[in-house]
Design an enzyme around this catalytic site. Sequence first.
Site, PDB file in Angstrom:
ATOM      1  N   PHE A 124       1.075  -1.311  -0.089  1.00 21.32           N
ATOM      2  CA  PHE A 124       0.110  -0.162   0.061  1.00 21.32           C
ATOM      3  C   PHE A 124       0.911   1.159   0.074  1.00 21.32           C
ATOM      4  O   PHE A 124       1.866   1.551   0.940  1.00 21.32           O
ATOM      5  CB  PHE A 124      -0.913   0.233   1.039  1.00 21.32           C
ATOM      6  CG  PHE A 124      -1.634   1.030   1.205  1.00 21.32           C
ATOM      7  CD1 PHE A 124      -3.124   1.430   0.506  1.00 21.32           C
ATOM      8  CD2 PHE A 124      -1.282   2.432   1.911  1.00 21.32           C
ATOM      9  CE1 PHE A 124      -3.820   2.577   0.473  1.00 21.32           C
ATOM     10  CE2 PHE A 124      -2.247   3.692   1.970  1.00 21.32           C
ATOM     11  CZ  PHE A 124      -3.442   3.404   1.158  1.00 21.32           C
ATOM     12  N   ASP A 209       9.125   2.539   1.207  1.00 18.29           N
ATOM     13  CA  ASP A 209       7.989   3.014   1.936  1.00 18.29           C
ATOM     14  C   ASP A 209       8.040   3.089   3.405  1.00 18.29           C
ATOM     15  O   ASP A 209       7.406   1.896   3.823  1.00 18.29           O
ATOM     16  CB  ASP A 209       6.711   2.929   1.023  1.00 18.29           C
ATOM     17  CG  ASP A 209       5.592   3.629   1.715  1.00 18.29           C
ATOM     18  OD1 ASP A 209       5.630   4.234   2.738  1.00 18.29           O
ATOM     19  OD2 ASP A 209       4.290   3.423   1.103  1.00 18.29           O
ATOM     20  N   LYS A 238       3.080  10.172   8.062  1.00 14.23           N
ATOM     21  CA  LYS A 238       2.265   9.686   9.229  1.00 14.23           C
ATOM     22  C   LYS A 238       2.959  10.606  10.544  1.00 14.23           C
ATOM     23  O   LYS A 238       2.615  11.581  10.690  1.00 14.23           O
ATOM     24  CB  LYS A 238       2.118   8.280   9.327  1.00 14.23           C
ATOM     25  CG  LYS A 238       1.459   7.719   8.317  1.00 14.23           C
ATOM     26  CD  LYS A 238       0.364   6.607   8.577  1.00 14.23           C
ATOM     27  CE  LYS A 238      -0.776   6.121   7.667  1.00 14.23           C
ATOM     28  NZ  LYS A 238      -0.408   5.542   6.369  1.00 14.23           N
TER      29      LYS A 238
HETATM   30  C1  LIG Z   1      -0.528   5.598   5.178  1.00 12.41           C
HETATM   31  C2  LIG Z   1       0.314   5.234   4.070  1.00 12.41           C
HETATM   32  C3  LIG Z   1       0.382   5.528   2.745  1.00 12.41           C
HETATM   33  C4  LIG Z   1      -0.515   6.947   2.393  1.00 12.41           C
HETATM   34  O1  LIG Z   1      -0.044   8.079   3.241  1.00 12.41           O
HETATM   35  P1  LIG Z   1      -1.245   9.226   3.120  1.00 12.41           P
HETATM   36  O2  LIG Z   1      -0.685  10.186   4.007  1.00 12.41           O
HETATM   37  O3  LIG Z   1      -2.651   8.604   3.628  1.00 12.41           O
HETATM   38  O4  LIG Z   1      -1.367   9.798   1.973  1.00 12.41           O
HETATM   39  C5  LIG Z   1       1.467   5.128   1.912  1.00 12.41           C
HETATM   40  N1  LIG Z   1       2.097   4.014   2.315  1.00 12.41           N
HETATM   41  C6  LIG Z   1       1.980   3.566   3.470  1.00 12.41           C
HETATM   42  C7  LIG Z   1       2.694   2.559   3.822  1.00 12.41           C
HETATM   43  C8  LIG Z   1       1.190   4.079   4.466  1.00 12.41           C
HETATM   44  O5  LIG Z   1       0.963   3.463   5.558  1.00 12.41           O
END
Ligand SMILES: *Cc1c(COP(=O)(O)O)cnc(C)c1O
Length: 381
Positions: A124, A209, A238
């Site tokens: 994700f 990521d 985050k």
């Molecule tokens: C939350 C998340 C995203 C997206 O972040 P947003 O601030 O909601 O755009 C992307 N990658 C990972 C691993 C995430 O946990």
Amino acid sequence: MTPNYRPPAMILHRGQGSYAWDLDGKQYLDFTTGIGVNALGHNHPQVVAAIKEQAEILCHSANQFYHPNYVAICEKLCDISFGQKVFLCNSGTESMEAALKIARRHFFVQGESRTEFISTIGGFHGRTLGALSVTYAEKYRQGYSPLIPGVAHVPFNDIEAMAKAVTPKTAAVVLEPIQGNSGVIIPTPEYFEALRKICDDAGCLLILDEIQTGVGRTGKWFAYQHTNIEPDILTVAKALGGGLPLGAMITTEAVGACFEPGVHGSTFGGNPVACASGLATIRVIEEENLLANAQAMGAYFKDKLMELAQSSPIIETVRQQGLMIALALHEESKPYQVACRQAGLMVTVAGGSALRILPPLNTTTEEIDQAISILKSVFSN
Ligand SMILES: *Cc1c(COP(=O)(O)O)cnc(C)c1O
């Protein structure tokens, strides 16, 4: 409101430390931390003070001007990572856009035609069209095609599949070091070393990521620091902004150089107040030794959850690194999330059959014991 969210009927009104209260005054132990954003819990006094102080000086300047907090947090991010260059934005998905764009542009300026990405099944990475293209789940992608071409998804933690997928057209391999939304899926240490070698041999970049795993969640500043490798590009968001919107794309001098003036940007990115909040958050993590606390509390939590797992046939296993924890169930987890909330414990669902538990990094054994006693009551029914 567009109906794209499905929140529960309770309305969150107020938070303090590890606790939150709804509009009716009911108290919850908040182990969702706003999906890992509130790394210090709610309203940490030093973060609140930093926000107030900066708000009274300058709230916004856009990026036509330097401001001290922008520079300070970029320096800090380089201090605590492999990074040498940082671009600031407002969210996770924006940091992914910056990562994908800089990877392509890095090869473009060298006259190399590398435009493709390999990511992982279950990964994700966000909701904007670029980040969505490397995100896997059909439920997020359906109805939005055509997404960007040249993206392949291979099984996570599968070295052979990754080695086969990479080609001379690959700009970057993109993945989470621990898949968060898929249910805290933790690969083997060998996986990272193999990934680094696959990328080096193929001449492509490695993008990690760490939007969810970063800023202390796993007991290190970044999850890659549990391994022997470094990525070329790291995305963070985050927890970075201490509750305010802040994202970062961290990279090396060599890759960062291709972002010349004008080729990328963000009006709000690296907002002075968000940076102040982020700097205060990082400072508190350092001063209060919260990386060590996340490791110790994570281990304590895991032991207690393993005991619980032994007494409940519904629980399959526990996955944990630092304070990134999943209680994997044999059943759909949503009803258990609701039962926990009714009993006063907020957790998130992930991967369909896991309860994902993301306590603040400054949580205590007392709070964990309280969570365990609520979980016990839920899983003994
Ligand atoms: C939350 C998340 C995203 C997206 O972040 P947003 O601030 O909601 O755009 C992307 N990658 C990972 C691993 C995430 O946990």
